[in-house]
Each structure stands twice: as C-alpha cells, then as structure tokens.
Design an enzyme around this catalytic site. Structure first.
Site, PDB file in Angstrom:
ATOM      1  N   ARG A  88      35.996  38.304  27.606  1.00 26.41           N
ATOM      2  CA  ARG A  88      37.044  37.922  28.530  1.00 26.41           C
ATOM      3  C   ARG A  88      37.068  36.425  28.814  1.00 26.41           C
ATOM      4  O   ARG A  88      37.883  35.957  29.583  1.00 26.41           O
ATOM      5  CB  ARG A  88      36.811  38.652  29.837  1.00 26.41           C
ATOM      6  CG  ARG A  88      38.066  39.281  30.404  1.00 26.41           C
ATOM      7  CD  ARG A  88      37.613  40.084  31.594  1.00 26.41           C
ATOM      8  NE  ARG A  88      38.660  40.704  32.316  1.00 26.41           N
ATOM      9  CZ  ARG A  88      39.056  41.957  32.124  1.00 26.41           C
ATOM     10  NH1 ARG A  88      38.565  42.677  31.169  1.00 26.41           N
ATOM     11  NH2 ARG A  88      39.986  42.457  32.902  1.00 26.41           N
ATOM     12  N   ARG A 133      44.075  52.266  42.210  1.00 25.27           N
ATOM     13  CA  ARG A 133      42.916  51.428  41.881  1.00 25.27           C
ATOM     14  C   ARG A 133      42.874  50.250  42.847  1.00 25.27           C
ATOM     15  O   ARG A 133      43.898  49.615  43.085  1.00 25.27           O
ATOM     16  CB  ARG A 133      43.058  50.935  40.432  1.00 25.27           C
ATOM     17  CG  ARG A 133      41.764  51.016  39.658  1.00 25.27           C
ATOM     18  CD  ARG A 133      41.985  50.705  38.214  1.00 25.27           C
ATOM     19  NE  ARG A 133      41.898  49.269  37.958  1.00 25.27           N
ATOM     20  CZ  ARG A 133      41.879  48.750  36.747  1.00 25.27           C
ATOM     21  NH1 ARG A 133      41.963  49.551  35.693  1.00 25.27           N
ATOM     22  NH2 ARG A 133      41.812  47.454  36.577  1.00 25.27           N
TER      23      ARG A 133
HETATM   24  P1  ADP Z   1      42.363  45.040  33.575  1.00 26.12           P
HETATM   25  O1  ADP Z   1      42.271  44.640  32.129  1.00 26.12           O
HETATM   26  O2  ADP Z   1      43.519  45.935  33.863  1.00 26.12           O
HETATM   27  O3  ADP Z   1      42.283  43.866  34.528  1.00 26.12           O
HETATM   28  P2  ADP Z   1      39.644  46.129  33.469  1.00 26.12           P
HETATM   29  O4  ADP Z   1      39.332  47.543  33.771  1.00 26.12           O
HETATM   30  O5  ADP Z   1      39.444  45.650  32.076  1.00 26.12           O
HETATM   31  O6  ADP Z   1      41.131  45.938  33.952  1.00 26.12           O
HETATM   32  O7  ADP Z   1      38.785  45.171  34.429  1.00 26.12           O
HETATM   33  C1  ADP Z   1      38.764  45.313  35.830  1.00 26.12           C
HETATM   34  C2  ADP Z   1      37.886  44.224  36.464  1.00 26.12           C
HETATM   35  O8  ADP Z   1      36.531  44.347  35.981  1.00 26.12           O
HETATM   36  C3  ADP Z   1      38.263  42.782  36.123  1.00 26.12           C
HETATM   37  O9  ADP Z   1      39.278  42.273  36.969  1.00 26.12           O
HETATM   38  C4  ADP Z   1      36.918  42.057  36.320  1.00 26.12           C
HETATM   39  O10 ADP Z   1      36.636  41.851  37.673  1.00 26.12           O
HETATM   40  C5  ADP Z   1      35.927  43.079  35.801  1.00 26.12           C
HETATM   41  N1  ADP Z   1      35.632  42.884  34.350  1.00 26.12           N
HETATM   42  C6  ADP Z   1      35.933  43.744  33.335  1.00 26.12           C
HETATM   43  N2  ADP Z   1      35.508  43.267  32.145  1.00 26.12           N
HETATM   44  C7  ADP Z   1      34.942  42.060  32.409  1.00 26.12           C
HETATM   45  C8  ADP Z   1      34.330  41.068  31.605  1.00 26.12           C
HETATM   46  N3  ADP Z   1      34.235  41.190  30.273  1.00 26.12           N
HETATM   47  N4  ADP Z   1      33.849  39.946  32.231  1.00 26.12           N
HETATM   48  C9  ADP Z   1      33.927  39.797  33.550  1.00 26.12           C
HETATM   49  N5  ADP Z   1      34.499  40.691  34.358  1.00 26.12           N
HETATM   50  C10 ADP Z   1      35.002  41.820  33.815  1.00 26.12           C
END
Ligand code: ADP
Length: 186
Positions: A88, A133
């Site tokens: 990310r 959510r």
């Molecule tokens: P979306 O892609 O709809 O934002 P996710 O389920 O992928 O939802 O992620 C939800 C939250 O989890 C993010 O907003 C972040 O806070 C955290 N998160 C998920 N993946 C990562 C990552 N690779 N690095 C840092 N934070 C993460």
C-alpha cells in the site's frame, strides 16, 4: 501465480479477489481482512492497528509487514496467491520484493482495477449503509481516498516500471470485470 491486486478503496478488490480465488484455486490474502480479524480478536496487534484504521490512515509498515511475512510463511501459498490491499506504499512494495526474492518467488503480475472517483464515493456510501463498516463514514472515506492518492497510487508505477502492471477497467458487472482480470493474466 503470484498476483498483486491494486486499486482504490471501493474499486472491488475484495469482491474480485474472492472470485479469482475460486477460479485459480489459490489463497486470497487481504491485509484489511487480517487486520480486521486482529481487531475483532482484541490481539495486541489489533489494538495497535485500530486507531489508524478508524481514521482511514495506514497501519504502520512494521505491523503490516510482520503480518504478511507470517502469512507468506505458511505452506498453502506454494501454488501462488492473490494479495489484496498490500503493498500500500513504496516501502511495503520494496519490502515485499526483498522478501520474495529471498524466497526465489517474485510477483508475477500486478492488476490495477480502475474506477473513477465519483463511482467510488457512491459505492462506499452504499457499502456503509449495507455493512456498517466503521471506516466507511464520509469523513473517513475521504481520508482513505487521499491516503490512496498520496501513498498507494505510486505503487502502480513501481510495478509498471518492472513491466508487471496491467490496468483493468473496474466498471461493469462483477462477472465481466472478473473475466477481464482473468484475461489480463495471460
Ligand atoms: P479499502 O481498500 O476499502 O480501504 P481494506 O480492507 O483494504 O479496505 O483496508 C482497511 C484499512 O486497513 C485501511 O484503511 C488501513 O487502515 C488498513 N490497512 C489495510 N492494508 C494495509 C496495508 N497494507 N498497510 C497499512 N494499512 C493497511
């Protein structure tokens, strides 16, 4: 096949990854799901992650990388996997590269689901109403999109430079988009 699925929040990564998992018979690894499970379980990692998640900020690289390293150490990933929500930012992309080159198993393809911002805001508002959510409220959604543009969008360039990126139109019905993704794997 080792696949990285990219795209903004609300672009349908989770939905499409679940379908790809069935089709390719490989695990779907979502850092968002792993983190939500940790929060729900009340584990120390979950407690540390919760505040960032509720604010729509990224959880620290250290936590997420630890989670991924552990997950990729499990035997069910030997035939490949779909990574969803990871990497990310560029630090995570580089760390993944290093981890995978140590294992001699580089990423095969990065698929980017493209959806315009107006659609995303609509989809996330709908999901907020349906699923409740905690990070789908309007202010947090806005922050997640801004974090995406600043930190995650450069990851597509990272894979583009390495010749691994395919952009896939994320607008249409779920099956059509899934077929586009499958075609992009050839
Ligand atoms: P979306 O892609 O709809 O934002 P996710 O389920 O992928 O939802 O992620 C939800 C939250 O989890 C993010 O907003 C972040 O806070 C955290 N998160 C998920 N993946 C990562 C990552 N690779 N690095 C840092 N934070 C993460």
């Amino acid at each position: 096949m080792r696949i990285v699925l990219l795209g903004p929040p609300g672009s349908g990564k989770g939905t499409q990854a679940a379908l790809l998992k069935q089709r390719l018979q490989v695990p779907h690894i979502s850092t968002g799901d792993l983190l939500r499970a940790a929060v729900k379980a009340g584990s120390p990692l979950g407690l540390k992650a919760k505040a960032a998640m509720d604010a729509g900020e990224l959880v620290s690289d250290e936590l997420v990388l630890g989670l991924i390293e552990e997950r990729l150490g499990q035997p069910d990933i030997s035939g490949g996997y779909i990574l969803d929500g990871f990497p990310r930012n560029l630090v995570q992309a580089e760390a993944l590269d290093q981890l995978l080159s140590r294992l001699g198993q580089p990423v095969d393809r990065a698929l980017e689901l493209t959806v315009d911002e107006e659609q995303i805001v609509q989809r996330l508002a709908k999901r907020a109403a349906e699923e409740g959510r905690s990070d789908d409220t309007e202010a947090v959604v806005r922050n997640r999109l801004s974090v995406y543009h600043q930190q995650t969008a450069p990851v597509t360039g990272y894979y583009g430079e390495r010749g691994l990126l395919v952009e896939v139109n994320g607008i249409g019905d779920i099956e059509t988009i899934n077929q586009r993704l499958v075609d992009a794997l050839d």
